[in-house]
Design a protein around this motif. Structure first.
Motif, PDB file in Angstrom:
ATOM      1  N   TYR A 100      32.606  52.393  32.680  1.00 38.63           N
ATOM      2  CA  TYR A 100      33.312  52.239  31.404  1.00 38.63           C
ATOM      3  C   TYR A 100      32.386  52.537  30.232  1.00 38.63           C
ATOM      4  CZ  TYR A 100      34.805  50.163  27.116  1.00 38.63           C
ATOM      5  OH  TYR A 100      35.084  49.992  25.792  1.00 38.63           O
ATOM      6  N   LEU A 101      31.208  51.916  30.270  1.00 40.75           N
ATOM      7  CA  LEU A 101      30.274  52.077  29.150  1.00 40.75           C
ATOM      8  C   LEU A 101      29.949  53.555  28.937  1.00 40.75           C
ATOM      9  CD1 LEU A 101      27.748  49.120  29.626  1.00 40.75           C
ATOM     10  CD2 LEU A 101      29.420  49.420  27.801  1.00 40.75           C
ATOM     11  N   TYR A 102      29.699  54.258  30.036  1.00 42.08           N
ATOM     12  CA  TYR A 102      29.365  55.686  29.943  1.00 42.08           C
ATOM     13  C   TYR A 102      30.519  56.445  29.274  1.00 42.08           C
ATOM     14  CZ  TYR A 102      28.231  60.471  31.190  1.00 42.08           C
ATOM     15  OH  TYR A 102      27.973  61.812  31.124  1.00 42.08           O
ATOM     16  N   GLY A 103      31.720  56.213  29.780  1.00 46.55           N
ATOM     17  CA  GLY A 103      32.890  56.903  29.232  1.00 46.55           C
ATOM     18  C   GLY A 103      33.102  56.591  27.760  1.00 46.55           C
ATOM     19  N   ALA A 104      33.008  55.304  27.422  1.00 43.31           N
ATOM     20  CA  ALA A 104      33.289  54.886  26.049  1.00 43.31           C
ATOM     21  C   ALA A 104      32.212  55.350  25.082  1.00 43.31           C
ATOM     22  CB  ALA A 104      33.433  53.367  25.997  1.00 43.31           C
ATOM     23  N   ILE A 105      30.988  55.496  25.595  1.00 41.32           N
ATOM     24  CA  ILE A 105      29.926  56.001  24.726  1.00 41.32           C
ATOM     25  C   ILE A 105      30.125  57.502  24.508  1.00 41.32           C
ATOM     26  CG2 ILE A 105      27.444  56.491  24.592  1.00 41.32           C
ATOM     27  CD1 ILE A 105      27.026  53.749  25.975  1.00 41.32           C
ATOM     28  N   VAL A 106      30.451  58.203  25.597  1.00 43.79           N
ATOM     29  CA  VAL A 106      30.610  59.654  25.496  1.00 43.79           C
ATOM     30  C   VAL A 106      31.802  60.014  24.597  1.00 43.79           C
ATOM     31  CG1 VAL A 106      31.226  61.737  26.781  1.00 43.79           C
ATOM     32  CG2 VAL A 106      29.472  60.193  27.663  1.00 43.79           C
ATOM     33  N   ASP A 107      32.923  59.300  24.748  1.00 45.60           N
ATOM     34  CA  ASP A 107      34.074  59.661  23.896  1.00 45.60           C
ATOM     35  C   ASP A 107      33.983  59.042  22.500  1.00 45.60           C
ATOM     36  OD1 ASP A 107      35.011  57.071  23.914  1.00 45.60           O
ATOM     37  OD2 ASP A 107      36.568  57.415  25.410  1.00 45.60           O
ATOM     38  N   GLY A 108      32.933  58.263  22.258  1.00 47.70           N
ATOM     39  CA  GLY A 108      32.659  57.816  20.886  1.00 47.70           C
ATOM     40  C   GLY A 108      33.337  56.534  20.464  1.00 47.70           C
ATOM     41  N   THR A 109      34.228  55.965  21.295  1.00 51.15           N
ATOM     42  CA  THR A 109      34.912  54.748  20.836  1.00 51.15           C
ATOM     43  C   THR A 109      33.936  53.575  20.668  1.00 51.15           C
ATOM     44  OG1 THR A 109      35.449  54.279  23.135  1.00 51.15           O
ATOM     45  CG2 THR A 109      37.196  55.246  21.792  1.00 51.15           C
ATOM     46  N   LEU A 110      33.040  53.435  21.621  1.00 48.74           N
ATOM     47  CA  LEU A 110      32.123  52.297  21.573  1.00 48.74           C
ATOM     48  C   LEU A 110      31.128  52.410  20.408  1.00 48.74           C
ATOM     49  CD1 LEU A 110      32.037  49.737  23.103  1.00 48.74           C
ATOM     50  CD2 LEU A 110      30.432  50.743  24.713  1.00 48.74           C
ATOM     51  N   LEU A 135      45.253  45.170  28.082  1.00 50.28           N
ATOM     52  CA  LEU A 135      45.520  46.214  29.073  1.00 50.28           C
ATOM     53  C   LEU A 135      44.980  45.858  30.452  1.00 50.28           C
ATOM     54  CD1 LEU A 135      44.489  49.168  26.750  1.00 50.28           C
ATOM     55  CD2 LEU A 135      46.817  48.419  27.252  1.00 50.28           C
ATOM     56  N   GLN A 136      44.470  44.650  30.564  1.00 48.77           N
ATOM     57  CA  GLN A 136      43.833  44.191  31.810  1.00 48.77           C
ATOM     58  C   GLN A 136      42.748  45.144  32.301  1.00 48.77           C
ATOM     59  OE1 GLN A 136      45.934  42.436  34.918  1.00 48.77           O
ATOM     60  NE2 GLN A 136      46.938  41.001  33.580  1.00 48.77           N
ATOM     61  N   GLN A 137      42.058  45.725  31.329  1.00 49.47           N
ATOM     62  CA  GLN A 137      40.912  46.575  31.666  1.00 49.47           C
ATOM     63  C   GLN A 137      39.688  45.679  31.684  1.00 49.47           C
ATOM     64  OE1 GLN A 137      40.578  50.336  31.198  1.00 49.47           O
ATOM     65  NE2 GLN A 137      42.750  50.432  31.698  1.00 49.47           N
ATOM     66  N   MET A 138      39.427  45.028  32.793  1.00 50.81           N
ATOM     67  CA  MET A 138      38.369  44.033  32.777  1.00 50.81           C
ATOM     68  C   MET A 138      36.987  44.661  32.674  1.00 50.81           C
ATOM     69  SD  MET A 138      40.039  41.510  32.337  1.00 50.81           S
ATOM     70  CE  MET A 138      38.870  40.178  32.270  1.00 50.81           C
ATOM     71  N   ASN A 139      36.866  45.905  33.147  1.00 48.41           N
ATOM     72  CA  ASN A 139      35.562  46.548  32.956  1.00 48.41           C
ATOM     73  C   ASN A 139      35.273  46.770  31.467  1.00 48.41           C
ATOM     74  OD1 ASN A 139      37.568  48.421  32.750  1.00 48.41           O
ATOM     75  ND2 ASN A 139      36.512  50.036  33.900  1.00 48.41           N
ATOM     76  N   GLN A 140      36.342  47.017  30.708  1.00 46.76           N
ATOM     77  CA  GLN A 140      36.170  47.165  29.247  1.00 46.76           C
ATOM     78  C   GLN A 140      35.765  45.832  28.615  1.00 46.76           C
ATOM     79  OE1 GLN A 140      39.289  49.373  27.315  1.00 46.76           O
ATOM     80  NE2 GLN A 140      39.024  48.287  25.383  1.00 46.76           N
ATOM     81  N   VAL A 141      36.454  44.763  29.034  1.00 48.86           N
ATOM     82  CA  VAL A 141      36.134  43.434  28.494  1.00 48.86           C
ATOM     83  C   VAL A 141      34.662  43.098  28.740  1.00 48.86           C
ATOM     84  CG1 VAL A 141      36.535  40.957  28.780  1.00 48.86           C
ATOM     85  CG2 VAL A 141      38.482  42.540  28.705  1.00 48.86           C
TER      86      VAL A 141
END
Lengths: 282, 258
Positions: B44-54, B217-223
C-alpha cells in the motif's frame, strides 16, 4: 573608542556614603539593616566591610551598587548621587551568577555587548584579555557547569572587570569556596587590584580574609547595622594569609568584634554569628 | 553504539517477521481481512507514495500542524512572559491558561467546525489551541523559577527592560519552555489527527482523512500504512525539532543527556 583606550586603566572612583539608613519591613518585625552609616572610600582604595550576618554590610554594598535604594541618606560616586546600577560599579556576588546558557567567553561578553563604542571583534579581544588576566584563556568555550567553583568565580571576576568599571563591589565572593582555592584567589585579586587600579569594596564575615585583602577594614555590628570601628592595615603587599603579622592583626580585630557581640543590649541577639580566624568561617 | 543499532534493527525485524507469520499462517485465528500483514502495508505504502496521494496528504497535514504550531508558540511565548511579569495577568491569563490546558484540545473541534466550517481555519484554530496553553504555562513557570540573581547581575551590567527579558529571562527559562513546546506539539498533533479523522475538511485531504477512508472502505492495509506514516512523522518531529534543543540544554546546563 579603540581597543587600546578600552583596555587602559580608568581612574578609580571616590565613594562617599552619607548617613545611610535602610529599614526592611517583614510581616513580624521591622529590621533596621543600616542606621545612619557614613563612610568615605578613597580612589583606588581596597576596603573590607566585616561583621556578622544581619549587620547590613551586604545591604550597604547593594545600595552602593544601586541595586537597592537607601531609605535615608545618599551614596555619592565621584560626587554624583547613585540612583541605580551602572557600568562604573560592577558587582561580584557570592553565587557566581554566571549564565548557564552562555559559554565562558559569552558570559564575559554579556556586559561588553551593552557597552557602546566597541565593535564585536574588539569586545571579543577585551573579553579574552580579562580571561587571560584570571588565567582562564584556555577555557573560552567551556560550559559553566564544567568549571570548578574557583574557576566560576574567576569567570565572574573577569565578567565584572570587562566593562572596565571604576569600582568593584564584591559580596562574599569566596565564601562558598574551599580554603585552598580561596588562598589562590586572594593572590589573584591582590595582583589584579594592583594591575587594574580599581576602588574595591569587599564584604566578608571572615576577619582574616579582610585583613589579607584590605587597606582598611570596617567593622559592623548588627541590630541596627552600624559601623563600630575601623582599622588601617599597613602590612606590605602581596600579603600571605598565613603570615604571623596578619594573624596578629586579625586576632586584634576579632577580639573587638566579639566584644560587640557579647556586649548585650541592642546587640544581644545575633543569629548565626560564628567566627573563625581563618578558613572555615561558614 | 554499533551493538545498539544492531539490537534495534534485530528487534524490529523480529517484530515484523512474527507479525507476518502470525497473520499468514492464521495460527492465532486472526481475521485476514481485518489484519493486514507487513507486506500488505508495504505494498500500500509503495502504491500510495508512487501515485502521490500519501505525500500530498502528509504535506497538507504537516502544513496545518507546523503553521498552527508556530503561531501557537508565537502567541504563547509573549503571553507567558507577560503572565509571569505582571501580577494582574497571573490571576487572569494565568488562570485561564491553566483551565484551558486541562481541556483536551480535541474538545475544541466541534466548536471550531461550527465557527469556521470544514475549512483550514478550523484546523488552524484547533492546533493553536492545542499548542498555546502549554507554552503559556511552561513559559510562565520557567520565568518564575529563574534565580533572581540572574536579573540582578544583568542589571549591574547595564541590561534593562526589554533587553533583560530577551537576553536573560527567556534563555534562563529555556529548559521549561522547550518541555512546554514539546507538550504543546504533542497536544496539537493529537488534536489535529482527531479533527482530520472526525470530519472531512473540504480544503485539503490530510493523513487523518485517508486513515478514515481506509476504515470506510475496509482497506486495513491503508489504515495501518497511514498509522505508520503518522508514527514516522512524530518521530521525525522529535528528532528534528526537539533533539537539537535538548542537546543544547544538556550540554550547557550539564543535565544528564541521552
Amino acid at each position: 573608542m579603540t581597543l587600546q583606550t578600552e583596555l587602559e586603566n580608568v581612574s578609580p572612583s571616590k565613594l562617599s556614603v552619607r548617613n545611610v539608613s535602610k529599614i526592611f519591613h517583614s510581616k513580624r518585625q521591622i529590621v533596621r539593616a543600616l542606621d545612619g552609616v557614613s563612610l568615605e572610600i578613597n580612589e583606588g582604595e581596597f576596603v573590607c566591610l566585616v561583621g556578622p550576618s544581619g549587620c547590613g554590610k551586604s545591604t550597604l554594598l547593594n545600595i552602593i551598587a544601586g541595586l537597592d535604594l537607601a531609605d535615608e541618606g545618599a551614596v555619592l560616586a565621584d560626587g554624583q548621587p547613585v540612583t541605580g546600577p551602572g557600568r562604573d560599579r560592577m558587582v561580584m556576588f557570592q553565587e557566581h551568577a554566571l549564565f548557564p546558557w552562555l559559554d565562558v567567553l559569552d558570559n564575559v561578553m554579556f556586559g561588553l555587548r551593552l557597552k557602546p563604542g566597541l565593535n564585536n571583534r574588539e569586545r571579543r579581544e577585551v573579553a579574552k584579555y580579562y580571561l587571560r588576566l584570571v588565567d582562564l584563556d584556555k577555557f573560552l568555550h567551556a560550559n559553566i557547569h564544567e568549571l570548578s567553583g574557583g574557576m566560576k568565580q574567576r569567570v565572574a571576576l573577569a565578567r565584572a572587570l570587562a566593562p572596565n568599571p571604576k569600582v568593584l563591589l564584591m559580596d562574599e565572593p569566596f565564601a562558598a569556596l574551599d580554603a585552598l582555592t580561596r588562598e589562590q584567589l586572594y593572590g589573584d585579586i591582590q595582583r589584579i587590584w594592583e594591575q587594574r587600579k580599581k576602588t574595591i569594596v569587599f564584604v566578608t564575615h571572615n576577619v582574616r580574609e579582610a585583613v589579607c585583602l584590605g587597606d582598611r577594614v570596617i567593622l559592623f555590628s548588627p541590630h541596627p547595622g552600624r559601623i563600630r570601628k575601623e582599622y588601617q592595615i599597613a602590612l606590605p603587599r602581596p600579603r600571605d594569609i598565613s603570615s604571623v603579622a596578619l594573624a596578629e592583626k586579625s586576632s586584634e580585630i576579632l577580639v573587638a568584634l566579639k566584644s560587640y557581640l557579647d556586649a548585650g543590649g541592642e546587640n544581644a541577639r545575633v543569629p548565626g554569628a560564628t567566627f573563625a580566624t581563618h578558613g572555615g568561617a561558614e | 553504539m554499533k551493538t545498539r543499532v544492531i539490537s534495534a534493527i534485530a528487534f524490529f525485524l523480529l517484530l515484523l517477521v512474527a507479525w507476518e507469520v502470525v497473520v499468514q499462517t492464521g495460527i492465532l485465528k486472526v481475521n485476514r481481512i481485518m489484519t493486514p500483514t507487513p507486506s500488505d502495508v508495504v505494498i500500500y505504502l509503495y502504491g500510495a507514495i508512487v501515485d502521490g496521494t500519501l505525500p500530498s496528504a502528509a504535506l497538507v497535514t504537516m502544513k496545518r500542524l507546523l503553521f498552527g504550531y508556530l503561531c501557537g508558540i508565537a502567541i504563547g511565548l509573549p503571553l507567558g512572559l507577560i503572565t509571569a511579569r505582571f501580577k494582574a495577568c497571573q490571576d487572569t491569563i494565568g488562570l485561564l491558561a491553566l483551565g484551558l490546558q486541562t481541556l483536551p484540545s480535541v474538545c475544541w473541534v466541534p466548536l471550531a467546525l461550527l465557527w469556521f466550517g470544514q475549512t483550514e481555519s478550523a484546523m488552524f484554530f484547533v492546533v493553536v489551541m492545542g499548542t498555546l496553553w502549554s507554552v503559556v504555562i511552561a513559559t510562565e513557570t520557567g520565568v518564575r523559577t529563574i534565580p533572581p540573581i540572574y536579573a540582578r547581575a544583568a542589571r549591574t551590567m547595564g541590561s534593562r527592560g526589554f533587553h533583560t527579558w530577551i537576553n536573560v529571562m527567556l534563555p534562563a527559562s529555556l529548559p521549561f519552555i522547550v518541555s512546554g513546546m514539546k507538550q504543546g506539539w504533542a497536544f496539537a498533533w493529537r488534536s489535529l489527527m482527531a479533527a482530520e479523522i472526525y470530519v472531512t475538511i473540504l480544503t485539503g485531504f490530510g493523513l487523518g482523512h485517508i486513515l478514515h477512508y481506509g476504515r470506510e472502505l475496509q482497506q486495513m492495509n491503508q489504515v495501518v500504512g497511514v498509522m505508520f506514516v503518522i508514527v514516522v512523522i512524530g518521530l521525525l518531529a522529535d528528532k528534528v525539532l526537539f533533539s537539537p534543543w535538548e542537546r543544547f540544554l544538556h550540554r550547557r546546563w550539564g543535565t544528564q543527556g541521552k
